[in-house]
Design a protein around this motif. Structure first.
Motif, PDB file in Angstrom:
ATOM      1  N   LEU A 125      66.001  -6.409  73.688  1.00 19.34           N
ATOM      2  CA  LEU A 125      66.167  -7.439  74.711  1.00 19.34           C
ATOM      3  C   LEU A 125      64.930  -7.516  75.601  1.00 19.34           C
ATOM      4  CD1 LEU A 125      68.515  -9.286  75.086  1.00 19.34           C
ATOM      5  CD2 LEU A 125      69.393  -7.796  76.865  1.00 19.34           C
ATOM      6  N   LEU A 185      69.742 -10.622  81.267  1.00 24.35           N
ATOM      7  CA  LEU A 185      69.003  -9.366  81.435  1.00 24.35           C
ATOM      8  C   LEU A 185      69.585  -8.533  82.563  1.00 24.35           C
ATOM      9  CD1 LEU A 185      65.240 -10.368  81.015  1.00 24.35           C
ATOM     10  CD2 LEU A 185      66.560  -8.853  79.561  1.00 24.35           C
ATOM     11  N   VAL A 238      67.073   1.657  91.132  1.00 21.97           N
ATOM     12  CA  VAL A 238      66.828   1.233  89.753  1.00 21.97           C
ATOM     13  C   VAL A 238      67.116  -0.257  89.588  1.00 21.97           C
ATOM     14  CG1 VAL A 238      67.681   1.425  87.382  1.00 21.97           C
ATOM     15  CG2 VAL A 238      67.177   3.478  88.672  1.00 21.97           C
ATOM     16  N   VAL A 254      73.133  -7.152  81.525  1.00 23.34           N
ATOM     17  CA  VAL A 254      73.105  -6.083  80.528  1.00 23.34           C
ATOM     18  C   VAL A 254      72.544  -4.794  81.133  1.00 23.34           C
ATOM     19  CG1 VAL A 254      72.085  -5.361  78.346  1.00 23.34           C
ATOM     20  CG2 VAL A 254      73.009  -7.644  78.576  1.00 23.34           C
ATOM     21  N   ALA A 255      71.428  -4.932  81.869  1.00 21.17           N
ATOM     22  CA  ALA A 255      70.846  -3.740  82.489  1.00 21.17           C
ATOM     23  C   ALA A 255      71.827  -3.139  83.496  1.00 21.17           C
ATOM     24  CB  ALA A 255      69.519  -4.083  83.164  1.00 21.17           C
ATOM     25  N   VAL A 274      61.419  -6.597  87.790  1.00 22.60           N
ATOM     26  CA  VAL A 274      60.882  -6.799  86.440  1.00 22.60           C
ATOM     27  C   VAL A 274      61.349  -8.151  85.894  1.00 22.60           C
ATOM     28  CG1 VAL A 274      60.981  -5.982  84.052  1.00 22.60           C
ATOM     29  CG2 VAL A 274      60.667  -4.348  85.907  1.00 22.60           C
ATOM     30  N   VAL A 275      62.653  -8.427  86.056  1.00 21.49           N
ATOM     31  CA  VAL A 275      63.215  -9.684  85.538  1.00 21.49           C
ATOM     32  C   VAL A 275      62.558 -10.884  86.207  1.00 21.49           C
ATOM     33  CG1 VAL A 275      65.301 -11.096  85.485  1.00 21.49           C
ATOM     34  CG2 VAL A 275      65.414  -8.697  84.839  1.00 21.49           C
ATOM     35  N   ASP A 326      63.537   4.779  84.529  1.00 23.20           N
ATOM     36  CA  ASP A 326      64.981   4.520  84.396  1.00 23.20           C
ATOM     37  C   ASP A 326      65.251   3.025  84.260  1.00 23.20           C
ATOM     38  OD1 ASP A 326      65.637   7.131  84.516  1.00 23.20           O
ATOM     39  OD2 ASP A 326      66.340   7.123  86.595  1.00 23.20           O
ATOM     40  N   ALA A 327      64.562   2.243  85.119  1.00 25.11           N
ATOM     41  CA  ALA A 327      64.796   0.796  85.111  1.00 25.11           C
ATOM     42  C   ALA A 327      64.402   0.203  83.762  1.00 25.11           C
ATOM     43  CB  ALA A 327      64.016   0.132  86.238  1.00 25.11           C
ATOM     44  N   ARG A 344      62.215   6.366  88.688  1.00 23.37           N
ATOM     45  CA  ARG A 344      63.098   5.205  88.807  1.00 23.37           C
ATOM     46  C   ARG A 344      62.554   4.041  87.976  1.00 23.37           C
ATOM     47  NH1 ARG A 344      65.533   8.628  91.535  1.00 23.37           N
ATOM     48  NH2 ARG A 344      65.813   9.312  89.396  1.00 23.37           N
ATOM     49  N   VAL A 345      61.220   3.897  87.964  1.00 27.24           N
ATOM     50  CA  VAL A 345      60.631   2.833  87.134  1.00 27.24           C
ATOM     51  C   VAL A 345      60.981   3.069  85.665  1.00 27.24           C
ATOM     52  CG1 VAL A 345      58.470   1.820  86.316  1.00 27.24           C
ATOM     53  CG2 VAL A 345      58.768   2.336  88.735  1.00 27.24           C
ATOM     54  N   SER A 358      66.879   0.922  81.085  1.00 27.03           N
ATOM     55  CA  SER A 358      68.210   0.321  81.164  1.00 27.03           C
ATOM     56  C   SER A 358      68.257  -1.043  80.466  1.00 27.03           C
ATOM     57  CB  SER A 358      68.668   0.201  82.618  1.00 27.03           C
ATOM     58  OG  SER A 358      67.793  -0.623  83.318  1.00 27.03           O
ATOM     59  N   PHE A 359      67.089  -1.553  80.040  1.00 26.22           N
ATOM     60  CA  PHE A 359      67.104  -2.725  79.164  1.00 26.22           C
ATOM     61  C   PHE A 359      67.175  -2.230  77.722  1.00 26.22           C
ATOM     62  CE2 PHE A 359      64.407  -4.190  82.728  1.00 26.22           C
ATOM     63  CZ  PHE A 359      65.145  -5.277  83.121  1.00 26.22           C
ATOM     64  N   PRO A 360      68.068  -2.774  76.913  1.00 24.13           N
ATOM     65  CA  PRO A 360      68.007  -2.450  75.487  1.00 24.13           C
ATOM     66  C   PRO A 360      66.632  -2.869  74.959  1.00 24.13           C
ATOM     67  CG  PRO A 360      70.022  -3.642  76.005  1.00 24.13           C
ATOM     68  CD  PRO A 360      69.158  -3.691  77.231  1.00 24.13           C
ATOM     69  N   SER A 389      70.242   6.121  93.889  1.00 24.28           N
ATOM     70  CA  SER A 389      69.217   5.914  92.872  1.00 24.28           C
ATOM     71  C   SER A 389      69.536   4.696  92.016  1.00 24.28           C
ATOM     72  CB  SER A 389      69.029   7.171  92.012  1.00 24.28           C
ATOM     73  OG  SER A 389      70.183   7.434  91.268  1.00 24.28           O
ATOM     74  N   ILE A 426      64.368  -2.353  90.991  1.00 23.01           N
ATOM     75  CA  ILE A 426      63.207  -2.427  90.094  1.00 23.01           C
ATOM     76  C   ILE A 426      63.519  -3.343  88.907  1.00 23.01           C
ATOM     77  CG2 ILE A 426      61.619  -1.102  88.659  1.00 23.01           C
ATOM     78  CD1 ILE A 426      62.222   1.294  90.470  1.00 23.01           C
ATOM     79  N   VAL A 427      64.746  -3.216  88.375  1.00 23.85           N
ATOM     80  CA  VAL A 427      65.165  -4.083  87.266  1.00 23.85           C
ATOM     81  C   VAL A 427      65.036  -5.549  87.675  1.00 23.85           C
ATOM     82  CG1 VAL A 427      67.179  -4.894  85.977  1.00 23.85           C
ATOM     83  CG2 VAL A 427      66.702  -2.455  86.092  1.00 23.85           C
ATOM     84  N   TYR A 478      74.559  -1.281  81.746  1.00 24.02           N
ATOM     85  CA  TYR A 478      74.079  -0.006  81.231  1.00 24.02           C
ATOM     86  C   TYR A 478      74.051   1.042  82.334  1.00 24.02           C
ATOM     87  CZ  TYR A 478      71.106   3.464  79.059  1.00 24.02           C
ATOM     88  OH  TYR A 478      70.607   4.631  78.562  1.00 24.02           O
ATOM     89  N   VAL A 479      73.519   0.633  83.497  1.00 26.08           N
ATOM     90  CA  VAL A 479      73.423   1.573  84.611  1.00 26.08           C
ATOM     91  C   VAL A 479      74.810   2.020  85.064  1.00 26.08           C
ATOM     92  CG1 VAL A 479      72.713   1.752  87.012  1.00 26.08           C
ATOM     93  CG2 VAL A 479      71.187   0.722  85.359  1.00 26.08           C
TER      94      VAL A 479
END
Lengths: 316, 271
Positions: free
Chosen positions: B117, A286, A15, A289-290, A22-23, B108-109, B105-106, B112-114, A11, A18-19, A293-294
């Motif tokens: 930020l 980004l 994640v 940091v993400a 997004v970035v 969660d993602a 998951r979306v 995971s960004f503060p 998972s 997806i991060v 965190y994960v």
């Protein structure tokens, strides 16, 4: 244990994918063509076009997206548009400050949040509990940059106890660095200290209502022995996980703290990157940091399962 | 216990009155927040200018009153946007098992960004405007709502009355809107109040960093940001707007805590 780890890793991969998406989307939406931004107003169309080809900006978005993911897998964040150095190097250069600041802030928040939380939770609705609850809600309501400005104005400018900004020259020793970091550390720790206070308090109240505490009291043990030897051990379990998670979230808030105190750390790097449209830097920070965190989330989760025998049995 | 409850209610009432006063203050403040009076610049608090004047000689009290209303309005809009996005994601994830893994998951993602930020990055992408701040913060806070709504929906799905409605042939849409949504509303309300409080804090931080609403929009955060140049000599230009933010956030948290405890019987059933 093994299945739990491999499930979580699966998972986490999703994640992070997806991060990354997004970035990527954020950085491509940023207005202004980076090539013309870097070259300035005097650049010719030819020069801009050449730079765009160099950076691969002429290719279709999907190709750029795949290239971006490929780079990330190799932990390559590209080169900053302004600093003339790789993003990873720029971050590493500033990591010392940001990590020191986060460690200091975590120490401060533990030093204040936990004892206050223990005192508050040891006797529900007692004096310390009322005081602690008021403090907790107040501390969570103050804008951190405002607190920073007040501390600078009164403790640094008026009284001269602390330096106003920066963290000393390149040759500054650790004592001077620490002196510079105390005020920012206090500001950064405030929300975390308050959160720790709350969690410790709730956890203490939970434990104090257990049968074995009643038994310990009935045996005639003094309150300090009951609290320190019997209650504390079990009450601190959830607190440990919160320390980990809040430390990870702290990195995001350094953006504000470092700006207030003029500290050249990673948070400051992000603000500069946003103001200068330096999107590789923004992407790199980004993602890092993400990702942190994960990963910290995973470690905390596994640690918790490992420490607490009750959870150990119920692995999914 | 009952005395405590009464005291608590008084506190909540006070918080509500305080927020109402902050919204209404701009109508009673008298002075024009935009009137420039260079002769009177950077005057300390007095009976004429209760909170002093800023570098253009503008009345800080009037500006705080107007700024508070603007900041509260932005915070409310952020809460509405975050609630709409978060509730939609949470309801879908909690109700349809097939969507759950992907949507979770979306969430969660995004989590995971503060928050600050993510908001900064989105502001860089959207460009500075009032609308974009609302959108960026709304997106940044939507997972907080989404997670809670998902958990509530997940628990409700097993409830006998949902089963009964399903057996009677209710469509998925009807189940979600008529049977599930009203029952996750308490969760949404509690979480929404806290998001409102966080949004006020983060919005002002964005202004301070220069990545928030355009500087000409009179928000409390912008006032503090513009006071940076002279707050060492004129602390009041920074103290009062910050105190206004803190009071508003404090009031919202008091209300949120109270809502959570009051709605607890309902929430406990959901969990």
């Amino acid at each position: 244990m093994f299945r739990a780890v491999s499930n979580r890793l699966g998972s986490i991969a999703t994640v992070m994918f997806i991060v990354a998406t997004v970035v990527f989307v954020i950085s491509r939406v940023i207005p202004g063509d980076p090539a013309s931004v870097v070259l300035g107003a005097a650049a010719t169309q030819d020069e801009i076009a050449r730079l765009r080809i160099d950076w691969g900006l002429d290719k279709p978005l999907i190709v750029q997206y795949v290239a971006f993911l490929g780079q990330l897998i190799r932990l390559d964040f590209g080169t900053s548009l302004f600093l003339g150095q790789p993003v990873a190097a720029a971050m590493l250069e500033r990591a010392e400050l940001t990590i020191s600041l986060c460690i200091l802030a975590t120490l401060i928040s533990v030093l204040f949040g936990m004892p206050l939380g223990i005192l508050a939770g040891a006797r529900r609705d007692g004096l310390f509990d009322r005081l602690g609850s008021a403090l907790a809600i107040l501390g969570a309501s103050l804008p951190s940059f405002w607190v920073g400005l007040i501390l600078i104005r009164f403790l640094a400018v008026d009284l001269g106890w602390f330096p106003v900004s920066g963290w000393g020259g390149p040759e500054a020793g650790w004592a001077e660095r620490l002196h510079h970091l105390i005020l920012p550390g206090v500001v950064l720790s405030l929300p975390n200290a308050v959160l720790l206070l709350r969690i410790t308090r709730t956890s203490m109240i939970d434990v104090m209502s257990q049968d074995y505490i009643r038994t310990a009291r009935a045996k005639g043990l003094g309150p300090s022995v009951v609290i320190l030897r019997h209650a504390l051990r079990n009450a601190l379990l959830p607190v440990v996980t919160v320390i980990g998670l809040t430390a990870a979230l702290m990195i995001g808030r350094t953006v504000v703290t470092e700006t207030v105190f003029g500290l050249p750390g990673i948070g400051n790097l992000v603000v500069q990157a946003v103001l200068r449209r330096d999107y590789p830097v923004l992407q790199g920070v980004l993602m890092t940091v993400a990702g942190l965190y994960v990963v910290i989330n995973l470690i905390v989760d596994l640690l918790y399962r490992w420490i607490d025998p009750r959870v150990r049995g119920s692995l999914q | 216990m009952i005395r405590d409850l009464l005291e608590r209610r008084k506190l909540v009432l006070l918080a509500i009155l305080l927020l109402a006063a902050m919204l209404a203050a701009s109508w009673f403040s008298g002075a024009d927040p935009q009137r420039i009076n260079i002769v009177q610049r950077l005057k300390p608090p007095s009976f004429v200018n209760l909170f002093g004047t800023d570098d253009f000689g503008r009345d800080v009290f009037a500006r705080v009153a107007h700024g508070a209303r603007m900041s509260l309005l932005i915070g409310l809009l952020v809460t509405i946007v975050a609630s709409l996005i978060g509730a939609a994601l949470g309801l879908l994830a909690g109700f349809f098992r097939r969507l759950d893994a992907a949507l979770s998951r979306v969430l969660d993602a995004l989590m995971s960004f503060p928050d600050i930020l993510l908001a900064i990055a989105l502001m860089a992408a959207f460009g500075p405007s009032l609308f974009n701040v609302v959108l960026a913060l709304g997106l940044a806070y939507s997972p907080r709502i989404g997670r809670v709504v998902r958990a509530g929906t997940l628990a409700l799905r097993q409830a006998p009355y949902i089963e009964a409605a399903t057996a009677m042939g209710a469509s998925s849409l009807r189940l979600l809107v008529v049977h599930v949504l009203p029952n996750v509303m308490p969760l949404l309300l509690v979480q929404g109040t806290f998001v409102f409080a966080f949004a006020l804090l983060t919005e002002s931080a964005l202004s301070f960093l220069g990545t928030g609403v355009p500087p000409e929009v009179p928000t409390l955060g912008n006032m503090i940001a513009s006071s940076q140049l002279y707050f060492r000599s004129a602390a009041w230009t920074m103290l009062f707007p910050g105190a206004a933010i803190a009071l508003a956030v404090l009031s919202l948290q008091v209300i949120g805590d109270w809502l959570r405890d009051t709605l607890d019987p309902i929430l406990r059933n959901v969990r």
